[in-house]
Scaffold this motif. Structure first.
Motif, PDB file in Angstrom:
ATOM      1  N   UNK A  80       0.842  -1.205   0.000  1.00 14.76           N
ATOM      2  CA  UNK A  80       0.000   0.000   0.000  1.00 14.76           C
ATOM      3  C   UNK A  80       0.878   1.257   0.000  1.00 14.76           C
ATOM      4  N   UNK A  81       1.868   1.295   0.921  1.00 13.86           N
ATOM      5  CA  UNK A  81       2.647   2.521   1.134  1.00 13.86           C
ATOM      6  C   UNK A  81       3.635   2.812   0.010  1.00 13.86           C
ATOM      7  N   UNK A  82       4.301   1.774  -0.493  1.00 12.72           N
ATOM      8  CA  UNK A  82       5.326   2.016  -1.507  1.00 12.72           C
ATOM      9  C   UNK A  82       4.755   2.693  -2.761  1.00 12.72           C
ATOM     10  N   UNK A  83       3.660   2.165  -3.346  1.00 17.09           N
ATOM     11  CA  UNK A  83       3.108   2.840  -4.530  1.00 17.09           C
ATOM     12  C   UNK A  83       2.624   4.255  -4.228  1.00 17.09           C
ATOM     13  N   UNK A  84       2.087   4.468  -3.020  1.00 17.83           N
ATOM     14  CA  UNK A  84       1.602   5.804  -2.655  1.00 17.83           C
ATOM     15  C   UNK A  84       2.750   6.811  -2.720  1.00 17.83           C
ATOM     16  N   UNK A  85       3.921   6.407  -2.201  1.00 17.91           N
ATOM     17  CA  UNK A  85       5.073   7.315  -2.178  1.00 17.91           C
ATOM     18  C   UNK A  85       5.740   7.384  -3.552  1.00 17.91           C
ATOM     19  N   UNK A 126       2.755   8.149  -6.804  1.00 17.28           N
ATOM     20  CA  UNK A 126       1.569   9.016  -6.708  1.00 17.28           C
ATOM     21  C   UNK A 126       1.580  10.026  -7.848  1.00 17.28           C
ATOM     22  N   UNK A 127       0.401  10.494  -8.252  1.00 18.76           N
ATOM     23  CA  UNK A 127       0.269  11.322  -9.448  1.00 18.76           C
ATOM     24  C   UNK A 127       0.728  12.740  -9.165  1.00 18.76           C
ATOM     25  N   UNK A 128       1.654  13.194  -9.951  1.00 20.39           N
ATOM     26  CA  UNK A 128       2.147  14.562  -9.782  1.00 20.39           C
ATOM     27  C   UNK A 128       1.492  15.473 -10.817  1.00 20.39           C
ATOM     28  N   UNK A 129       1.553  16.801 -10.575  1.00 17.36           N
ATOM     29  CA  UNK A 129       0.929  17.762 -11.495  1.00 17.36           C
ATOM     30  C   UNK A 129       1.498  17.587 -12.899  1.00 17.36           C
ATOM     31  N   UNK A 130       0.619  17.492 -13.868  1.00 18.84           N
ATOM     32  CA  UNK A 130       1.061  17.378 -15.247  1.00 18.84           C
ATOM     33  C   UNK A 130       1.271  15.948 -15.703  1.00 18.84           C
ATOM     34  N   UNK A 131       1.198  14.979 -14.757  1.00 20.85           N
ATOM     35  CA  UNK A 131       1.359  13.561 -15.147  1.00 20.85           C
ATOM     36  C   UNK A 131       0.181  13.113 -16.008  1.00 20.85           C
ATOM     37  N   UNK A 132       0.496  12.325 -17.030  1.00 20.31           N
ATOM     38  CA  UNK A 132      -0.578  11.699 -17.810  1.00 20.31           C
ATOM     39  C   UNK A 132      -1.091  10.496 -17.022  1.00 20.31           C
ATOM     40  N   UNK A 133      -2.300  10.046 -17.361  1.00 17.82           N
ATOM     41  CA  UNK A 133      -2.842   8.849 -16.710  1.00 17.82           C
ATOM     42  C   UNK A 133      -1.939   7.665 -17.078  1.00 17.82           C
ATOM     43  N   UNK A 134      -1.549   6.824 -16.091  1.00 17.24           N
ATOM     44  CA  UNK A 134      -0.704   5.659 -16.417  1.00 17.24           C
ATOM     45  C   UNK A 134      -1.498   4.633 -17.222  1.00 17.24           C
TER      46      UNK A 134
END
Ligand SMILES: [Cu+2]
Length: 220
Positions: free
Chosen positions: A39-44, A47-55
């Motif tokens: 849970x924690x690793x992907x969150x850190x 996580x989606x940053x400003x300007x990121x496209x949808x994965x």
């Protein structure tokens, strides 16, 4: 080993149960660690940053589905098999025990009878009955009740067995350490259920023989 864990060596049977408990705690901690990390690793990390496209989006991953379905099933099966083996070993009774005690529960006391000498110990309102056992010796206990269901419970042994009217339950117990242990009725049996306490005093085999030989009957 911290003091809180030392009860595991109080009886041979408790030792097995304690090991089983440790295995469950270790398995639980391992699962909690892996799940928290997932849970924690992907969150850190992702996580989606400003300007990121949808994965990239996807709905299934057969390989990981097989892993996360079969792994918990394997863990549950392993815990079941380990517990079953330990409990079966604890429930097994020897054909010719070195020592026998007959325990009878009734509202609201305990009777401990020693068939070798005919000694009988009955609890009274003012005296908590004491079960005396030799250390390092396997004692076979036959337990029954006179009126309603009760249960023989010594928390430090990690052990409880029902006392049922008209039925004799038999179990072996091998105390490993001398000392006094608190016991109580572990099955609600009516108004004075809470008063159904007893103690177990584990002494050396020599002291046990002397104790058995002293008085045939006692109120204590
Ligand atoms: Cu009871």
């Amino acid at each position: 080993v911290p003091a809180i864990f030392s009860d595991g060596a109080v009886t041979a049977q408790a030792h097995g149960l304690f090991t089983d408990w440790l295995i469950f705690v270790a398995a639980g901690l391992a699962v909690a660690l892996v799940v928290s990390a997932l849970i924690l690793f992907p969150v850190v990390r992702w996580h989606r940053r400003a300007g990121d496209a949808l994965p990239p989006q996807f709905h299934e991953n057969k390989r990981w589905s097989i892993v996360y379905i079969s792994l918990p099933i394997a863990i549950v099966i392993a815990l079941f098999v380990i517990s079953d083996r330990i409990e079966s070993r604890n429930d097994a009774v020897v054909a010719h025990p070195d020592n026998r005690v007959e325990v009878t529960a009734y509202r609201w006391e305990w009777r401990f009878a020693y068939p070798q000498t005919g000694r009988v110990v009955d609890g009274t309102l003012t005296h908590v009955p004491e079960l005396v056992l030799p250390s390092g010796v396997t004692t076979q206990i036959d337990i029954t009740a006179n009126d309603v269901n009760h249960a023989f419970w010594v928390p430090a042994w990690g052990f409880k067995r029902d006392a049922i009217p008209g039925k004799i339950n038999t179990f072996d117990i091998t105390p490993l350490r001398e000392g006094t242990y608190r016991g109580e009725c572990g099955e609600f049996c009516g108004l004075d259920h809470a008063l159904m306490a007893f103690t177990v005093r584990v002494v050396s085999p020599q002291a046990y023989r002397t104790w058995l030989a002293t008085r045939r009957t006692a109120a204590l």
